[in-house]
Scaffold this active site. Structure first.
Site, PDB file in Angstrom:
ATOM      1  N   SER A 170       0.875  -1.124  -0.131  1.00 39.17           N
ATOM      2  CA  SER A 170       0.144   0.369   0.251  1.00 39.17           C
ATOM      3  C   SER A 170       0.852   1.425  -0.215  1.00 39.17           C
ATOM      4  O   SER A 170       0.497   2.275  -0.673  1.00 39.17           O
ATOM      5  CB  SER A 170      -0.881   0.072   0.879  1.00 39.17           C
ATOM      6  OG  SER A 170      -0.528  -0.002   2.420  1.00 39.17           O
ATOM      7  N   HIS A 213      -5.401  -3.429  -3.387  1.00 41.44           N
ATOM      8  CA  HIS A 213      -5.376  -2.463  -4.052  1.00 41.44           C
ATOM      9  C   HIS A 213      -5.135  -3.229  -5.361  1.00 41.44           C
ATOM     10  O   HIS A 213      -5.253  -2.759  -6.385  1.00 41.44           O
ATOM     11  CB  HIS A 213      -3.490  -2.148  -3.806  1.00 41.44           C
ATOM     12  CG  HIS A 213      -4.116  -1.015  -2.336  1.00 41.44           C
ATOM     13  ND1 HIS A 213      -4.074   0.950  -2.156  1.00 41.44           N
ATOM     14  CD2 HIS A 213      -3.520  -1.235  -0.750  1.00 41.44           C
ATOM     15  CE1 HIS A 213      -4.227   1.002  -1.464  1.00 41.44           C
ATOM     16  NE2 HIS A 213      -3.440  -0.101  -0.413  1.00 41.44           N
ATOM     17  N   LYS A 270     -11.290   0.710  -2.337  1.00 46.33           N
ATOM     18  CA  LYS A 270      -9.699   0.930  -2.904  1.00 46.33           C
ATOM     19  C   LYS A 270     -10.909   1.704  -4.926  1.00 46.33           C
ATOM     20  O   LYS A 270     -11.782   1.663  -4.914  1.00 46.33           O
ATOM     21  CB  LYS A 270      -8.933   0.715  -3.142  1.00 46.33           C
ATOM     22  CG  LYS A 270      -8.926   0.238  -1.524  1.00 46.33           C
ATOM     23  CD  LYS A 270      -7.690   0.369  -1.245  1.00 46.33           C
ATOM     24  CE  LYS A 270      -7.029   0.335   0.269  1.00 46.33           C
ATOM     25  NZ  LYS A 270      -8.197   0.168   1.755  1.00 46.33           N
TER      26      LYS A 270
END
Ligand SMILES: Cc1ncc(COP(=O)(O)O)c(C=O)c1O
Length: 386
Positions: free
Chosen positions: A175, A203, A234
């Site tokens: 991240s 992610h 996300k």
């Protein structure tokens, strides 16, 4: 009592405070009353204010209201969970899926939930804080291996008693560094040393692999990882998280994961917008294509000025500055230029590796990216950053 500690944080340039956003999330936002280019959001596909997600949420609010009223096992398990979890299992190519309220609670819940089945955990040194906290909560003996160093991991595994039940846990996209875990090597080691693998695809979901299925799909590792966690917060532009795996795993976690059992279910509108996001992620590859074109464009720009972007391979691009004060000054001066890039300092990143964490999203225009790059170069020159 707290004042001294707060003062110390301020002295060390480690004090954090909130800013306020008065617009939808997007490539440009209104931050503390000013319109700025937003280069620090994980809304990679720009779905956070997508009309179809908004429409799905509104429709469900009219039908089901705003709250779920109880935890999932008591009286809050809206029927939309069934649709979302069914769709996720297909998307992630597993038998089953289980939705949690957030990525943080998913990681702590999974690791605590499976703790009685594990004797030792091997965790990448740069794994997300929620994994670290989950390991602490699990009370299982753990070892941190150097970042992405599968040789060191091999060494650690080989020294462990073969009879012990082992788990290797790793982010797939890290991240704060934007690099990708060496998953084929990790999976191969796990198979050789009889360890389970848990991946955090927060992610990577929506970003990597066919139809945005994630890093396991990207590396062709279908069926070889037992525990796949991901989030809606996300690239899906929404909120919530999930774990995908075998029916057995999911049934077990429903009965053991305290962060799932002892919390109120998600609002139905959140479930509905997550389903709408999944529809788009699966059916509109051009958005992901645009994201990657923007990533390449921006990265090339940064590299032409020789910024240290570490080993970034994804939309997360760190500009490593090392010093806390320099990082925060850089961030503040960028904001004066109309570009919002948050500085990241310890304990989020290791001591001496403070950085600007830049994220590129699909809906940035070339003009946004050019302006941001121009501002970064201008501030770097002012601050003497080579
Ligand atoms: C790798 C990783 N895992 C988990 C989380 C937690 O997810 P959430 O923000 O949905 O709680 C994050 C980000 O916040 C993350 O970067």
């Amino acid at each position: 009592m707290f004042k001294e500690s707060v003062e110390a944080l301020k002295r060390e340039n480690l004090f954090r405070s909130f800013r306020y956003i008065e617009s939808a999330q997007g490539p440009r936002i209104i931050l503390d009353g000013r319109r700025v280019i937003n280069m620090c959001s994980n809304n990679y596909l720009g779905l956070a204010d997508h009309p179809l997600l908004k429409e799905a949420a509104k429709k469900i609010i009219d039908e089901y209201g705003v709250g779920c009223g109880a935890s999932r096992l008591v009286g809050g398990n809206n029927i939309l969970y069934r649709e979302l979890e069914g769709r996720l299992a297909i998307f992630k190519e597993t038998e089953a899926a289980l939705v949690f309220n957030s990525g943080y609670t998913a990681n702590i819940g999974i690791l605590q939930g499976i703790s009685e089945k594990i004797d030792v955990i091997f965790s990448d040194r740069l794994n997300h804080a929620s994994i670290v906290d989950g390991i602490i909560l699990s009370r299982v003996n753990f070892k941190r291996y150097p970042h992405k160093d599968f040789k060191a991991l091999e060494d650690m595994l080989s020294k462990e008693d073969r009879a012990k039940k082992k788990l290797i846990v790793t982010d797939t996209i890290f991240s704060m560094d934007g690099d990708i875990a060496p998953l084929p090597d990790i999976v191969e080691l796990a198979e050789r040393f009889n360890a389970m693998v848990m991946v955090d695809e927060a992610h990577a979901t929506g970003v990597l692999g066919k139809d945005g299925k994630g890093a396991l799909n990207h590396f062709g590792l279908k069926g070889r990882v037992e525990i796949q966690m991901g989030t809606f917060s996300k690239a899906f532009g929404g909120f919530g998280a999930f774990v995908c795996g075998s029916n057995e795993l999911i049934e077990f976690l429903i009965n053991t994961a305290r962060s799932l059992i002892y919390t109120t279910a998600l609002p139905p509108s959140v479930l509905a917008s997550n389903i709408a996001a999944l529809n788009i992620v699966e059916s509109e590859p051009t958005i992901r294509q645009r994201l990657w074109e923007n990533v390449e464009y921006f990265k090339k720009g940064l590299l032409s000025y020789r910024f240290d972007i570490s080993e970034s391979e994804t939309p997360i691009i760190p500009i490593i500055l090392k010093d806390n004060e320099l990082t925060m000054n850089f961030s503040r001066m960028l904001l004066e230029e109309g570009v919002y890039i948050q500085g990241i300092r310890p304990p989020t990143v290791p001591q001496g590796s403070s950085r600007l964490r830049v994220t590129v999203i699909a809906t940035h225009t070339r003009e946004d990216l050019d302006k941001a790059l121009e501002a970064i170069v201008k501030v770097a020159k002012k601050l003497g950053v080579e």
